[in-house]
Scaffold this motif. Structure first.
Motif, mmCIF file in Angstrom:
data_model
loop_
_atom_site.group_PDB
_atom_site.id
_atom_site.type_symbol
_atom_site.label_atom_id
_atom_site.label_comp_id
_atom_site.label_asym_id
_atom_site.label_seq_id
_atom_site.Cartn_x
_atom_site.Cartn_y
_atom_site.Cartn_z
ATOM 1 N N UNK A 207 0.811 -1.216 0.000
ATOM 2 C CA UNK A 207 0.000 0.000 0.000
ATOM 3 C C UNK A 207 0.849 1.272 0.000
ATOM 4 N N UNK A 208 1.938 1.264 0.731
ATOM 5 C CA UNK A 208 2.677 2.511 0.991
ATOM 6 C C UNK A 208 4.171 2.269 0.823
ATOM 7 N N UNK A 209 4.809 3.112 -0.008
ATOM 8 C CA UNK A 209 6.247 2.974 -0.243
ATOM 9 C C UNK A 209 6.933 4.269 0.181
ATOM 10 N N UNK A 210 7.327 4.345 1.464
ATOM 11 C CA UNK A 210 7.868 5.598 2.010
ATOM 12 C C UNK A 210 9.088 6.120 1.251
ATOM 13 N N UNK A 211 9.903 5.219 0.665
ATOM 14 C CA UNK A 211 11.105 5.685 -0.046
ATOM 15 C C UNK A 211 10.719 6.578 -1.221
ATOM 16 N N UNK A 212 9.590 6.269 -1.856
ATOM 17 C CA UNK A 212 9.123 7.077 -3.000
ATOM 18 C C UNK A 212 8.720 8.469 -2.550
ATOM 19 N N UNK A 213 8.409 8.619 -1.252
ATOM 20 C CA UNK A 213 7.978 9.913 -0.715
ATOM 21 C C UNK A 213 9.128 10.644 -0.026
ATOM 22 N N UNK A 214 10.330 10.078 -0.112
ATOM 23 C CA UNK A 214 11.494 10.781 0.420
ATOM 24 C C UNK A 214 12.092 10.193 1.685
ATOM 25 N N UNK A 215 11.473 9.143 2.251
ATOM 26 C CA UNK A 215 12.051 8.537 3.457
ATOM 27 C C UNK A 215 13.372 7.865 3.104
ATOM 28 N N UNK A 216 14.329 7.915 4.025
ATOM 29 C CA UNK A 216 15.656 7.353 3.770
ATOM 30 C C UNK A 216 15.741 5.901 4.197
ATOM 31 N N UNK A 217 15.010 5.554 5.259
ATOM 32 C CA UNK A 217 15.104 4.205 5.815
ATOM 33 C C UNK A 217 13.709 3.719 6.163
ATOM 34 N N UNK A 218 13.447 2.456 5.908
ATOM 35 C CA UNK A 218 12.132 1.886 6.194
ATOM 36 C C UNK A 218 12.321 0.699 7.134
#
Ligand SMILES: *Cc1c(COP(=O)(O)O)cnc(C)c1O
Length: 416
Positions: A207-218
């Motif tokens: 559902x959610x891909x934080x790296x695409x939104x600028x997050x560095x680490x997941x």
């Protein structure tokens, strides 16, 4: 070879080649390592603590890190690597490192990035053990954390100090499903020269891909939706190759919070059905949330997929149009004692839902946060956090939606 000679290119393990536009569903069942000489179709489970080398010179090259190879399972293992590569592909990061649990992924994150005197800004609404780890354990080692509002970006900005190195978020939150704006937090972090880490347990990369939104680490707890069937405890940290290889692998090699290959195999196979499970469980959760909103003995429903949710629009944009599988609601009742009695009655009338605080399972789970996951807080802290005695959290599974409604209806009718 003189020390002036250029370093020879490091010999790497083979990678599977995919077209650049190959889709997430395909990577979820195909990414990993090439099959062995035996041509196995399902990924192999390599239960071995160490690996043999063909000769002493090769062993030396591998120990000198001139050749990427398997040496010892605390460092790496083929089954674990298949899980890491597959998860990284799903999150859209260059690399991932598997850990023994979600909490050990967070421990690895902090051990790798921070030192005494560094500062973290973290949402107040993150997983309870994350708060304890940052404040309690890492506080002992001189890492300071400021806890801020889940939804008010201005509070994050105001909490930044010259020594702030890390921002840590989790969205949606548990159990209130409050959503924070990952892209905005990434901007705040980067403007301060800090990194943003996002705990992506609740949505998963389906559902959610934080790296695409600028997050560095997941951060992941593989225990939840990645396995999806409540079988093992596992975790992972995803990020750039530079950070994973140069910062986190060395910590893993010496600190040893590595994932067992058996557990890695279970989660690896879980990833193959991740997107269809997340879609089906989100659809079940939305139907249940809508139905709960119409029940006379329900005061309020918390679910990002409902238009009544305060961050509904942001959630839909950030989570691929799906609300996830966690729904919380408040039963009616005058005063804390009556509210708790009513919540307990609803839980105790269920015959299908499992009474457990775990989530991310195909089996629907039901819990009373105020006396379980958030039981260690004082009543004032709980009130401030909005976790009242009437609150029930349901992590919706794959049972038939009409059976789930009926299971909750019997308790809700008993208190109406
Ligand atoms: C469960 C959970 C964790 C911790 O994961 P474990 O695998 O239990 O160590 C961390 N964050 C969130 C959001 C979780 O739900």
């Amino acid at each position: 070879m003189s020390t002036l000679d250029p370093k020879p290119e490091k010999k790497r393990l083979p990678r599977k080649a995919f077209a650049p536009d190959v889709r997430l569903e395909t990577l979820a069942v195909r990414e990993g390592l090439p099959a062995t000489e035996w041509g196995e179709n399902s990924e192999g489970l390599f239960l071995t603590s160490s690996f043999n080398h063909p000769d002493a010179a090769t062993a030396a090259a591998r120990f000198a890190n001139e050749e990427e190879a398997f040496v010892y399972t605390r460092f790496s293992n083929p089954t674990t690597m298949m899980f890491e590569r597959r998860l990284a592909a799903l999150e859209g990061t260059e690399a991932a490192i598997a850990t023994s649990s979600g909490m050990s992924a967070i421990m690895l994150l902090v051990m790798g990035l921070l030192k005494a005197g560094d500062h973290v800004v973290c949402s107040r609404s993150v997983f309870g053990s994350t708060i304890k780890l940052l404040q309690g354990e890492f506080g002992k080692f001189g890492v300071q954390t400021t806890f801020v509002s889940q939804t008010d970006v201005a509070e994050w900005r105001a909490a930044i100090q010259p020594n702030t190195k890390l921002l840590f978020a989790e969205t949606p939150s548990n159990p209130l499903t409050e959503v924070c704006d990952i892209a905005q937090l990434a901007e705040v972090a980067h403007a301060a020269g800090a990194l943003l880490a996002v705990d992506n347990c609740f949505c998963s990369p389906a559902l959610q891909r934080p790296a695409k939104l600028g997050a560095d680490l997941i951060i992941h707890s593989g225990t939840k939706y990645l396995d999806g069937q409540g079988r093992v405890v596992a975790g992972a940290l995803c990020g750039s190759e530079q950070l994973i290889e140069n910062v986190f692998v060395p910590v893993m090699r010496s600190a040893g919070m590595s994932l067992s290959p058996f557990n890695a195999w279970v989660v690896l196979k879980g990833l193959e059905t991740l997107s269809i499970r997340m879609a089906a469980q989100s659809a079940n959760a939305l139907a249940l949330a809508r139905w709960l909103e119409a029940q006379p003995s329900v005061e309020r429903v918390y679910y990002p997929g409902l238009p009544s949710h305060p961050q509904h629009e942001l959630a839909m944009k950030q989570q691929g149009g799906l609300g996830g599988a966690v729904v919380s609601f408040i039963t009616k009742g005058e005063g804390a004692d009556a509210a708790r009695r009513n919540a307990f009655a609803v839980i105790d009338h269920t015959r299908i839902c499992s009474i457990t605080s775990n989530l991310g399972d195909t089996k629907t789970t039901i819990t009373h946060p105020a006396t379980t996951s958030h039981g260690r807080l004082s009543e004032d802290q709980r009130q401030a956090a909005g976790i009242t005695q009437g609150m029930i959290r349901v992590a919706v599974g794959l049972e038939h939606i009409e059976d789930l409604k009926a299971d909750l209806a019997s308790g809700l009718n008993s208190i109406a």
